[in-house]
Scaffold this motif. Sequence first.
Motif, PDB file in Angstrom:
ATOM      1  N   VAL A 286       0.846  -1.187   0.000  1.00  0.00           N
ATOM      2  CA  VAL A 286       0.000   0.000   0.000  1.00  0.00           C
ATOM      3  C   VAL A 286       0.884   1.241   0.000  1.00  0.00           C
ATOM      4  CG1 VAL A 286      -1.823   1.260   1.209  1.00  0.00           C
ATOM      5  CG2 VAL A 286      -1.786  -1.241   1.280  1.00  0.00           C
ATOM      6  N   SER A 287       0.700   2.103  -0.968  1.00  0.00           N
ATOM      7  CA  SER A 287       1.536   3.297  -1.078  1.00  0.00           C
ATOM      8  C   SER A 287       1.250   4.265   0.065  1.00  0.00           C
ATOM      9  CB  SER A 287       1.305   3.996  -2.416  1.00  0.00           C
ATOM     10  OG  SER A 287       0.030   4.612  -2.444  1.00  0.00           O
ATOM     11  N   GLY A 288       2.275   5.049   0.423  1.00  0.00           N
ATOM     12  CA  GLY A 288       2.115   6.002   1.515  1.00  0.00           C
ATOM     13  C   GLY A 288       1.026   7.019   1.254  1.00  0.00           C
ATOM     14  N   ALA A 289       0.821   7.379  -0.013  1.00  0.00           N
ATOM     15  CA  ALA A 289      -0.192   8.378  -0.342  1.00  0.00           C
ATOM     16  C   ALA A 289      -1.601   7.885  -0.075  1.00  0.00           C
ATOM     17  CB  ALA A 289      -0.059   8.786  -1.810  1.00  0.00           C
ATOM     18  N   ASN A 290      -1.808   6.566  -0.157  1.00  0.00           N
ATOM     19  CA  ASN A 290      -3.150   5.992   0.018  1.00  0.00           C
ATOM     20  C   ASN A 290      -3.320   5.286   1.351  1.00  0.00           C
ATOM     21  OD1 ASN A 290      -3.761   6.800  -2.633  1.00  0.00           O
ATOM     22  ND2 ASN A 290      -2.953   4.897  -3.483  1.00  0.00           N
ATOM     23  N   ARG A 291      -2.292   5.235   2.150  1.00  0.00           N
ATOM     24  CA  ARG A 291      -2.312   4.414   3.368  1.00  0.00           C
ATOM     25  C   ARG A 291      -3.115   5.072   4.484  1.00  0.00           C
ATOM     26  NH1 ARG A 291       3.141   2.347   6.555  1.00  0.00           N
ATOM     27  NH2 ARG A 291       2.170   2.048   8.612  1.00  0.00           N
ATOM     28  N   VAL A 292      -3.992   4.282   5.089  1.00  0.00           N
ATOM     29  CA  VAL A 292      -4.747   4.689   6.271  1.00  0.00           C
ATOM     30  C   VAL A 292      -4.598   3.578   7.299  1.00  0.00           C
ATOM     31  CG1 VAL A 292      -6.986   5.352   7.207  1.00  0.00           C
ATOM     32  CG2 VAL A 292      -6.420   5.936   4.850  1.00  0.00           C
ATOM     33  N   ASP A 293      -4.040   3.892   8.467  1.00  0.00           N
ATOM     34  CA  ASP A 293      -3.794   2.877   9.484  1.00  0.00           C
ATOM     35  C   ASP A 293      -4.932   2.812  10.493  1.00  0.00           C
ATOM     36  OD1 ASP A 293      -1.327   2.168   8.405  1.00  0.00           O
ATOM     37  OD2 ASP A 293      -0.260   3.699   9.547  1.00  0.00           O
ATOM     38  N   PHE A 294      -5.250   1.576  10.914  1.00  0.00           N
ATOM     39  CA  PHE A 294      -6.281   1.338  11.918  1.00  0.00           C
ATOM     40  C   PHE A 294      -5.692   0.462  13.023  1.00  0.00           C
ATOM     41  CE2 PHE A 294      -8.488   1.828   7.845  1.00  0.00           C
ATOM     42  CZ  PHE A 294      -9.379   2.839   8.145  1.00  0.00           C
ATOM     43  N   ASP A 295      -6.227   0.607  14.222  1.00  0.00           N
ATOM     44  CA  ASP A 295      -5.763  -0.217  15.337  1.00  0.00           C
ATOM     45  C   ASP A 295      -6.215  -1.664  15.191  1.00  0.00           C
ATOM     46  OD1 ASP A 295      -4.706   2.074  16.356  1.00  0.00           O
ATOM     47  OD2 ASP A 295      -6.239   2.365  17.897  1.00  0.00           O
ATOM     48  N   ASN A 296      -7.379  -1.876  14.582  1.00  0.00           N
ATOM     49  CA  ASN A 296      -7.935  -3.222  14.478  1.00  0.00           C
ATOM     50  C   ASN A 296      -8.943  -3.266  13.334  1.00  0.00           C
ATOM     51  OD1 ASN A 296     -10.446  -2.118  15.591  1.00  0.00           O
ATOM     52  ND2 ASN A 296      -9.319  -2.078  17.535  1.00  0.00           N
ATOM     53  N   GLU A 297      -9.455  -4.469  13.073  1.00  0.00           N
ATOM     54  CA  GLU A 297     -10.403  -4.645  11.967  1.00  0.00           C
ATOM     55  C   GLU A 297     -11.723  -3.934  12.225  1.00  0.00           C
ATOM     56  OE1 GLU A 297     -10.473  -8.420   9.523  1.00  0.00           O
ATOM     57  OE2 GLU A 297      -9.568  -9.183  11.382  1.00  0.00           O
ATOM     58  N   VAL A 298     -12.138  -3.862  13.485  1.00  0.00           N
ATOM     59  CA  VAL A 298     -13.395  -3.194  13.811  1.00  0.00           C
ATOM     60  C   VAL A 298     -13.368  -1.751  13.343  1.00  0.00           C
ATOM     61  CG1 VAL A 298     -14.861  -2.394  15.700  1.00  0.00           C
ATOM     62  CG2 VAL A 298     -13.957  -4.711  15.739  1.00  0.00           C
ATOM     63  N   GLN A 299     -12.257  -1.061  13.617  1.00  0.00           N
ATOM     64  CA  GLN A 299     -12.159   0.328  13.203  1.00  0.00           C
ATOM     65  C   GLN A 299     -12.176   0.456  11.685  1.00  0.00           C
ATOM     66  OE1 GLN A 299      -8.806   2.219  15.047  1.00  0.00           O
ATOM     67  NE2 GLN A 299      -9.877   2.528  16.978  1.00  0.00           N
ATOM     68  N   ALA A 300     -11.498  -0.468  11.003  1.00  0.00           N
ATOM     69  CA  ALA A 300     -11.486  -0.419   9.540  1.00  0.00           C
ATOM     70  C   ALA A 300     -12.890  -0.622   8.978  1.00  0.00           C
ATOM     71  CB  ALA A 300     -10.534  -1.478   8.993  1.00  0.00           C
ATOM     72  N   ILE A 301     -13.618  -1.556   9.527  1.00  0.00           N
ATOM     73  CA  ILE A 301     -14.975  -1.840   9.058  1.00  0.00           C
ATOM     74  C   ILE A 301     -15.896  -0.658   9.352  1.00  0.00           C
ATOM     75  CG2 ILE A 301     -16.997  -3.317   9.416  1.00  0.00           C
ATOM     76  CD1 ILE A 301     -14.968  -5.606   9.990  1.00  0.00           C
ATOM     77  N   ARG A 302     -15.745  -0.069  10.531  1.00  0.00           N
ATOM     78  CA  ARG A 302     -16.565   1.089  10.880  1.00  0.00           C
ATOM     79  C   ARG A 302     -16.301   2.254   9.934  1.00  0.00           C
ATOM     80  NH1 ARG A 302     -15.513   2.977  16.617  1.00  0.00           N
ATOM     81  NH2 ARG A 302     -17.520   3.997  16.499  1.00  0.00           N
ATOM     82  N   ALA A 303     -15.073   2.322   9.442  1.00  0.00           N
ATOM     83  CA  ALA A 303     -14.722   3.398   8.516  1.00  0.00           C
ATOM     84  C   ALA A 303     -15.150   3.098   7.089  1.00  0.00           C
ATOM     85  CB  ALA A 303     -13.213   3.649   8.559  1.00  0.00           C
ATOM     86  N   GLY A 304     -15.799   1.937   6.875  1.00  0.00           N
ATOM     87  CA  GLY A 304     -16.320   1.612   5.552  1.00  0.00           C
ATOM     88  C   GLY A 304     -15.386   0.813   4.674  1.00  0.00           C
ATOM     89  N   TYR A 305     -14.355   0.224   5.250  1.00  0.00           N
ATOM     90  CA  TYR A 305     -13.419  -0.592   4.480  1.00  0.00           C
ATOM     91  C   TYR A 305     -13.842  -2.059   4.541  1.00  0.00           C
ATOM     92  CZ  TYR A 305     -10.111   3.300   4.116  1.00  0.00           C
ATOM     93  OH  TYR A 305      -9.508   4.490   3.817  1.00  0.00           O
TER      94      TYR A 305
END
Length: 312
Positions: A286-305
């Motif tokens: 994942v390129s730095g320009a597009n990278r979004v870090d999450f603490d866990n999968e729950v946060q990623a899912i809540r963010a719509g990923y």
Amino acid sequence: MYRPGRSTLLGALASALFVFSVLVSAAPASFEAAKILARQQVYHDRNQLGSFYCGCDWEWAGRSGGRVDLDSCGYRIRAQPNRAVRIEWEHIVPASLFGQQRLCWQQGGRGNCKRTDPLYNLMEADLHNLAPAIGEANADRSNFRFGVLPATPFQHGQCPIRVAFHERTVEPRDEVKGLIARVYFYMHDRYDLRLSRQQEQLLMAWNLQHPPDAWELERDRRVARIMGHGNPFVRGERGWLPGHRNQAEGLRALAKPETRPQTSVRGNSRSRVYHLPTGCPSYSRVSGANRVDFDNEVQAIRAGYRKAGNCR
């Protein structure tokens, strides 16, 4: 027919409550996730009650934005028609204000801070500091200091915001002056930021002149359910006087090993998928320009990923 026993039902209920508590109380790990949570859980029912600087209504659009009804508040486009018709998420305390007090900003600006500084990311994603604003008003406010500008004319129709561009000063409408003061106190106190004497005096006056109304109290309750803590300056638990000593809880929380964010999920803002450090071959691609870090999968899912399809 199978009928689950009492212990099975209680176990399922406990699991459901655990998942619910995680979903409700996990603070956002990024500004991108914070904007979505602000829409879904804080301002979801406020779009007919006025944007931050101008009091305009809007219709929700996209994942976290909205389309402004300019006629609802008599707003007149000053110079930026594209941004004037959309809702953006304003950092009440500008990101540049707290960013410039970090070494990461001096070494590479906002992008470098987002990539390398956990504390900066905490501040940028702090929901107490976010409010929905008309994009053009957000742009015109920029990172200007607040002040009193009785001789400065309105430049956005009936929107009661005064902007003195040459003086880099803004006076917002009365309805949000108290909230602005208490958010400034909160951010500076929690993250140990420096507040100029001139701003301190003005904000102390606004705090006294404009005490919290019912919406500010409700806003604080909603944000507290997500962040895990409220704004003590809204709740009356803490006051600000000249010579205030910052409590710096945000720095102490980050320093504790048990509470320090441990990034394990990496999202791609372009594809809207996330990758795990093990089992996902594209994790390191994942390129730095597009990278979004999450603490866990729950946060990623809540963010719509969604989870990448090539993860094993």
